[in-house]
Design a protein around this motif. Structure first.
Motif, PDB file in Angstrom:
ATOM      1  N   THR A 215      88.088  -2.327  24.716  1.00 36.39           N
ATOM      2  CA  THR A 215      86.781  -1.795  25.091  1.00 36.39           C
ATOM      3  C   THR A 215      86.508  -2.151  26.546  1.00 36.39           C
TER       4      THR A 215
ATOM      5  N   ARG B 263      84.033  -2.477  29.504  1.00 39.40           N
ATOM      6  CA  ARG B 263      82.586  -2.626  29.660  1.00 39.40           C
ATOM      7  C   ARG B 263      82.078  -1.752  30.808  1.00 39.40           C
ATOM      8  N   PRO B 264      80.843  -1.324  30.741  1.00 39.23           N
ATOM      9  CA  PRO B 264      80.292  -0.529  31.848  1.00 39.23           C
ATOM     10  C   PRO B 264      79.933  -1.428  33.026  1.00 39.23           C
ATOM     11  N   LEU B 265      80.932  -2.150  33.524  1.00 40.87           N
ATOM     12  CA  LEU B 265      80.753  -3.057  34.656  1.00 40.87           C
ATOM     13  C   LEU B 265      81.729  -2.633  35.739  1.00 40.87           C
ATOM     14  N   LYS B 266      81.339  -2.791  36.988  1.00 42.37           N
ATOM     15  CA  LYS B 266      82.150  -2.311  38.099  1.00 42.37           C
ATOM     16  C   LYS B 266      83.598  -2.804  38.012  1.00 42.37           C
ATOM     17  N   ALA B 267      83.742  -4.125  37.813  1.00 42.03           N
ATOM     18  CA  ALA B 267      85.092  -4.691  37.840  1.00 42.03           C
ATOM     19  C   ALA B 267      85.936  -4.182  36.676  1.00 42.03           C
TER      20      ALA B 267
ATOM     21  N   LEU C  26      86.973  -0.576  37.468  1.00 41.53           N
ATOM     22  CA  LEU C  26      87.993  -0.563  38.513  1.00 41.53           C
ATOM     23  C   LEU C  26      89.357  -0.945  37.949  1.00 41.53           C
ATOM     24  N   ARG C  27      89.369  -1.945  37.067  1.00 41.20           N
ATOM     25  CA  ARG C  27      90.642  -2.480  36.581  1.00 41.20           C
ATOM     26  C   ARG C  27      91.252  -1.597  35.497  1.00 41.20           C
ATOM     27  N   TYR C  28      90.387  -1.079  34.619  1.00 38.65           N
ATOM     28  CA  TYR C  28      90.931  -0.430  33.424  1.00 38.65           C
ATOM     29  C   TYR C  28      90.668   1.073  33.352  1.00 38.65           C
TER      30      TYR C  28
ATOM     31  N   SER D 153      84.224   2.422  27.880  1.00 36.52           N
ATOM     32  CA  SER D 153      84.406   2.929  26.522  1.00 36.52           C
ATOM     33  C   SER D 153      83.161   3.630  25.993  1.00 36.52           C
TER      34      SER D 153
ATOM     35  N   ILE E 206      88.822   4.698  41.936  1.00 40.24           N
ATOM     36  CA  ILE E 206      89.061   4.992  43.352  1.00 40.24           C
ATOM     37  C   ILE E 206      90.210   5.997  43.422  1.00 40.24           C
TER      38      ILE E 206
ATOM     39  N   GLY F  26      92.679   0.703  42.670  1.00 42.20           N
ATOM     40  CA  GLY F  26      91.614  -0.167  42.176  1.00 42.20           C
ATOM     41  C   GLY F  26      91.963  -1.644  42.275  1.00 42.20           C
ATOM     42  N   GLN F  27      93.267  -1.954  42.256  1.00 43.03           N
ATOM     43  CA  GLN F  27      93.677  -3.354  42.155  1.00 43.03           C
ATOM     44  C   GLN F  27      94.294  -3.919  43.422  1.00 43.03           C
TER      45      GLN F  27
END
Lengths: 294, 466
Positions: free
Chosen positions: A73, A75-79, A82-84, A88, A199, A276-277
């Motif tokens: 899952t 999360r609706p978080l920036k990081a 960006l990572r995944y 979800s 990105i 993104g990474q």
């Protein structure tokens, strides 16, 4: 001790009933009642039930305890995004019995793993994760390729879940290994939501030429990143494996910006995106390293 | 006590020894998986790979050590508080045997990969049915005594015992409702977000009603027994009890912060979690003020410090837990090693501490002797305390570190660290955690030795008398 002669605490049956009611209030409001609301049963329009092979793979995912280390899952978080990838959505999980969101990311989240890598990446990575990430702590799943899927059992599972399957699915299952099944499951996870990178780089966003060109330390830095992130697919000495030979690629003298954009955006279904990474500097160092292979 | 010889101690003793047996297995598996996390070469084939062993570790300790000890200790407490031997001693003995047979089958099933993938409810449906039967047997024994008790009023501990029996039954049965697909495989009756909501309502309350209310039952019984000091406030006991069991059931969704679960359920869960600090601390305060009448008990009675340090970790746990539910904190530490640090403060600092002290209290009473060695018990106390603090603190540090590294971004908007870079920074802390685990296990071995020697002492005395 209570001195009240006829308190609740001297009537065991009444006490038990009151206790049961007390614990049921929160249960009803937060668990039972929501079950009867549409919000708890969303389904994405293009979400399909698992195929027999995918379900067999999901069964293996459960049996091996993959959920202990991998969440599903974003999360609706920036990081996280960006990572995944895209966060979800509730409607992605209508066929997930149980949900496999997990509670610990010892390894990375897998909610957007479907389509991120080619099948061959998963096959080699399950066999030897350290070939891709030398310091990875993921166990080697070497036995999966030698074990056949239990086809009749899997079809019984399909029936229990009411998932449709055709005759050819059943025959395909008979010759499949557990590794085939697990890879099939990997590739379907999260695919009812369109793949979207946070990105996406185009030529207008980057320098026209490699700003690190000619710097030896950039080549060294690029090589370190290559060893950590790229060597699994492209070979320790850039000779190629799942992905193309990078020495051959470099000999074709590609434009720096093309190399940058390929690393940044990846190639759909064949190579993950790194924008993104990896920072701009890091990607340019990788470009420097690739150029040094000519 | 009159008619002391009627109490059926054999069943209690059997459960205590069974719990210790399963506890040692669970702890050894814990040490192995702690090392697998920093050295993947320590995974040995499919049966000894991390994915299966991590599931075994939690289940063997939760069900084998935790619930095994609770069964035994509850039988002891219930006989005393109802002032009568067990109504159905043979059924209780059957309960003991079925428990151990069930644990063997359950352990083998997890080795074999029969796993529902529901945290703390991993056992497949045939084992679930066995567990429900075990629970019903337990309920019949306990409630049989409660309904035919010789003491008019029920003491606080009995309230917690009754609440535990009722609530665990509801939680376990509902969350394990499944579509059976074969003898070894089933699928959750609930799907997707609904499955998640049911599981974490269960998961959080399994902690609440297997590792909070039962341990409070022990605390309220054995603290006054050990110190000779009555519980400070009966009214506070009442308020804490009812508000605790009321609020707990609302809070499961704090495990699902920032997931696709509807926001209103998450928010309600977070709000009730914060409220839960009050009833939790009601018991903490009640414990402190009980010993406040005579703090010298911390020195003069070797068990007092187990209870007071235990309830202190309970207090810290119930501050830390609700903080973790708050969205901004969750966004940092969720999915990191902070959470195992939190869990182990509860299990190693609170649950195990109080269970061990309860066993230390019961043994001399049951075997009609003194404890083999108070000195060894003190050594046990200090070693497990050091091991547990080291375990939790290393996990908190590396959890915050990893949570922060996951979030950090560069000026160009990209992430500063790849996943691997954030993972390897855990390794030194994970190595320290393995050392902490070894220390804790050594402390527990002092406990086991002390228990076995006390039993031997009691048996020798009984032989001499005969």
């Amino acid at each position: 001790m209570s001195n009240h002669e006829n308190s609740l605490y001297s009537k065991a049956v009444l006490f038990a009933v009151v206790a049961a009611v007390t614990v049921l209030i929160g249960t009803i409001v937060t668990v039972f009642a929501p079950m009867f609301t549409a919000g708890m049963h969303p389904k994405n329009e293009n979400l399909q039930p698992f195929t027999a092979l995918q379900l067999a793979g999901r069964d293996i995912y459960q049996a091996e305890g993959c959920v202990n280390c991998h969440t599903q899952t974003v999360r609706p978080l920036k990081a996280d995004v960006l990572r995944y990838g895209e966060y979800s959505k509730a409607g992605e999980f209508a066929y997930d019995r149980p949900f496999l969101w997990g509670s610990k990311r010892t390894g990375p989240d897998l909610a957007r793993i479907g389509g991120k890598y080619p099948d061959e990446w998963h096959i080699q990575h399950f066999e030897n994760p350290q070939a891709f990430f030398p310091k990875s702590n993921m166990p080697k799943y070497t036995w999966l390729k030698n074990k056949p899927v239990n086809a009749p059992e899997t079809l019984a599972h399909m029936k229990a879940l009411g998932f449709p399957y055709a005759e050819e699915d059943a025959t395909a299952l008979a010759s499949a290994t557990q590794l085939d099944a697990l890879v099939a499951y990997m590739q379907v996870i999260g695919t009812s939501v369109a793949r979207k990178e946070a990105i996406v780089v185009d030529a207008s966003m980057i320098e026209a030429a490699n700003p690190l060109a000619g710097k030896a330390e950039a080549v060294a830095a690029g090589q370190a990143i290559y060893k950590a992130e790229c060597a699994g697919c492209h070979g320790q000495n850039a000779e190629g494996n799942i992905g193309a030979s990078i020495s051959d690629y470099a000999k074709g003298e590609p434009a720096d910006t093309d190399t940058y954009i390929t690393v940044a955006n990846g190639l759909e279904g064949a190579m993950p995106a790194f924008a993104g990474q990896l920072s701009k500097d890091k990607i340019w160092s990788v470009v420097s390293y690739i150029n040094s292979l000519k | 006590m009159n008619n002391e010889f009627h109490y059926d101690y054999k069943t209690v003793q059997g459960f205590v020894l069974s719990a210790i047996f399963w506890g040692v297995i669970g702890l050894v598996i814990g040490l192995l998986i702690s090392a697998q996390l920093w050295d993947a070469n320590l995974n040995f084939g499919e049966y000894f790979s991390y994915g299966r062993l991590r599931t075994l570790h939690t289940n063997v300790l939760a069900y084998g050590l935790g619930i095994g000890a609770e069964f035994g200790i509850f039988y002891y407490i219930v006989m005393r508080l109802t002032k009568r031997p067990l109504v159905l001693p043979k059924l209780a003995r059957f309960h003991l045997w079925l428990f151990n047979v069930g644990m063997v089958l359950a352990t083998l099933s997890l080795f074999a990969g029969m796993n529902q993938s529901l945290e703390y409810a991993e056992f497949e449906w045939p084992i679930d049915i066995a567990i429900v039967i075990l629970w019903v047997l337990f309920a019949i024994n306990v409630l049989g005594n409660v309904f035919t008790r010789k003491e008019k009023n029920m003491y606080v501990s009995l309230w917690y015992v009754i609440a535990t029996i009722i609530t665990v039954a509801i939680l376990y049965i509902v969350n394990n409702l499944a579509i059976p697909a074969s003898l070894t495989k089933s699928y959750h009756l609930f799907a997707g977000v609904n499955s998640a909501n049911v599981e974490w309502w269960y998961g959080h309350n399994a902690v609440g009603f297997l590792f909070t209310t039962p341990i409070l039952a022990m605390f309220y019984y054995f603290l006054p027994k050990s110190t000779g000091l009555p519980i400070y406030s009966h009214r506070l006991s009442i308020i804490s009890f009812w508000s605790l069991i009321f609020a707990y059931l609302w809070t499961g969704a704090h495990h699902l912060v920032y997931t696709p679960l509807p926001d209103w359920i998450q928010t309600l869960g977070i709000a009730f979690t914060l409220f839960l600090i009050a009833p939790s601390w009601g018991s903490v305060v009640n414990g402190y003020f009980t010993v406040d009448k005579d703090w010298s008990k911390m020195r003069t009675n070797y068990l007092t410090k187990f209870f007071i340090v235990g309830i202190t970790f309970y207090g810290l746990q119930t501050i830390q837990g609700p903080s973790q539910g708050i969205r901004v904190i969750s966004s940092l530490i969720h999915y990191t090693d902070w959470v195992p640090g939190h869990v182990h403060m509860g299990t190693m600092g609170w649950v195990t501490m109080v269970i061990c002290a309860s066993v230390y209290y019961m043994l001399p009473a049951m075997y009609k002797t003194e404890i083999y060695s108070e000195k060894l018990a003190n050594i046990h106390f200090w070693i497990v305390l050091v091991g547990q603090l080291m375990f939790s603190i290393t996990m908190w540090i590396t959890g915050i570190q990893q949570g922060a590294m996951w979030k950090m971004t560069n000026a160009d908007g990209s992430l500063q660290y790849t996943f691997m870079e954030t993972l390897v920074r855990n390794y030194p802390y994970w190595q320290m955690r393995t050392v902490a685990g070894v220390i804790f296990v050594v402390g527990m071995l002092f406990f086991v030795y002390n228990v076995l020697m006390t039993i031997k002492k009691g048996n020798d005395l009984a032989k001499q008398a005969a």
